[in-house]
Design an enzyme around this catalytic site. Sequence first.
Site, mmCIF file in Angstrom:
data_model
loop_
_atom_site.group_PDB
_atom_site.id
_atom_site.type_symbol
_atom_site.label_atom_id
_atom_site.label_comp_id
_atom_site.label_asym_id
_atom_site.label_seq_id
_atom_site.Cartn_x
_atom_site.Cartn_y
_atom_site.Cartn_z
ATOM 1 N N LYS A 25 0.844 -1.212 0.000
ATOM 2 C CA LYS A 25 0.000 0.000 0.000
ATOM 3 C C LYS A 25 0.870 1.250 0.000
ATOM 4 O O LYS A 25 0.457 2.320 0.447
ATOM 5 C CB LYS A 25 -0.932 0.005 1.217
ATOM 6 N N ARG A 26 2.096 1.090 -0.480
ATOM 7 C CA ARG A 26 3.052 2.204 -0.599
ATOM 8 C C ARG A 26 3.245 2.908 0.744
ATOM 9 O O ARG A 26 3.416 4.124 0.829
ATOM 10 C CB ARG A 26 2.602 3.205 -1.671
ATOM 11 N N LEU A 64 -1.493 9.790 3.922
ATOM 12 C CA LEU A 64 -2.687 9.271 4.610
ATOM 13 C C LEU A 64 -3.277 8.085 3.852
ATOM 14 O O LEU A 64 -3.378 8.116 2.623
ATOM 15 C CB LEU A 64 -3.731 10.395 4.661
ATOM 16 N N LEU A 66 -5.919 6.662 2.246
ATOM 17 C CA LEU A 66 -7.167 7.272 1.764
ATOM 18 C C LEU A 66 -8.362 6.351 1.924
ATOM 19 O O LEU A 66 -9.504 6.814 1.957
ATOM 20 C CB LEU A 66 -7.005 7.704 0.299
ATOM 21 N N GLY A 109 0.877 13.081 3.861
ATOM 22 C CA GLY A 109 1.303 12.767 5.223
ATOM 23 C C GLY A 109 2.693 12.156 5.281
ATOM 24 O O GLY A 109 3.359 12.220 6.318
ATOM 25 N N GLU A 112 4.819 15.024 5.590
ATOM 26 C CA GLU A 112 4.684 15.552 6.959
ATOM 27 C C GLU A 112 5.549 14.735 7.927
ATOM 28 O O GLU A 112 6.204 15.289 8.820
ATOM 29 C CB GLU A 112 3.213 15.526 7.387
ATOM 30 N N GLU A 132 -3.041 16.818 -1.083
ATOM 31 C CA GLU A 132 -4.219 17.203 -0.310
ATOM 32 C C GLU A 132 -5.077 18.205 -1.072
ATOM 33 O O GLU A 132 -6.315 18.135 -1.039
ATOM 34 C CB GLU A 132 -3.802 17.820 1.037
ATOM 35 N N ARG A 135 -7.188 16.465 -3.423
ATOM 36 C CA ARG A 135 -8.168 15.576 -2.767
ATOM 37 C C ARG A 135 -9.234 16.379 -2.011
ATOM 38 O O ARG A 135 -10.093 15.806 -1.346
ATOM 39 C CB ARG A 135 -7.489 14.620 -1.789
ATOM 40 N N GLY A 140 -2.849 17.766 7.830
ATOM 41 C CA GLY A 140 -3.332 17.653 9.211
ATOM 42 C C GLY A 140 -2.329 16.974 10.123
ATOM 43 O O GLY A 140 -2.619 16.699 11.281
#
Length: 258
Positions: A25-26, A64, A66, A109, A112, A132, A135, A140
């Site tokens: 899932k990378r 993140l 998704l 993320g 981040e 982001e 999307r 966050g």
Amino acid sequence: MTASQDIQLEIDGDIAIVRLNRAAKRNALSDRLVLAVRHTFENLPDTVRAAVLDGAGEHFCAGLDLSELKERDAGAGLHHSRMWHAALEEVQYGPVPVVAALHGAVVGGGLELAAACHIRVADTTTFYALPEGARGIFVGGGGAVRIPRLIGAARMADMMLTGRVYQAEEGERAGFAQYLVPAGEAFTRAVAIARRVAENAPLTNYALMHALPRIAEQPADQGFLTEALMAAIAQSAPEAKQRVRDFLEGRAAKVGKS
Ligand code: 1HE
């Protein structure tokens, strides 16, 4: 040693190697993986002096997960973001400096998370993006605070407004990474850097992790005082005195001649 299903933890001497382990899932950051990151850095053995953060497979991290992005009301969204903050704080202000080994996607993320590390080593396959914007969401995981400190608010705004992707060379020039290495060499170089960092006096590393970023945010007047306090504490350690004696008595390496 395994920290959780999604994270591999290996202790090699005084270095911890922490690897995101969801290559299929990378290395997308599910809530479970974010909590595992937090738990891993919170519970590093006392013998560890520096850490490397790597991602299994061809990509460092796709951001993140998704598939878990659900509609949250404002309160739930707030708590979800704060959960990320707590985990990434543990990376930035945990026990030891962290060297990120970047390759492939360092996006959303994932960027981040990389920004919470102290040193970023990127190979030439690395690319940086903040999808982001596309999307329909916002950062966050502390990105709005940390990423402008690396590349400036104007570049970050451009990335999110336009979907701009920075390739490795351009990214290094912009400030994402401190080191750029040939394809496939980020991990080896990150380990070598972590070993060098682990040789420092612990109080020096503490000062660089905990005092420097705060001093950089203080008004100059307060920063000078914090710097003086930290300098006084660091130089009073017996290890610091020994290191200075080693130099004066010809036992320590000269600068540039290690
Ligand atoms: C994922 C994710 C993910 C891959 N969440 N499942 N992040 C993004 O918007 C980036 C989305 N990902 C991509 O653009 C690409 O996957 C990559 C450029 C990173 C890699 O491409 P590639 O061709 O190597 O892999 P792939 O075929 O796209 O993905 C392989 C699998 O991973 C596939 O699942 P499969 O079941 O079909 O095999 C993908 O669905 C899955 N996958 N990325 C969930 N991100 C604190 S707020 C932070 C907000 C954000 O981070 S937003 C940015 C999210």
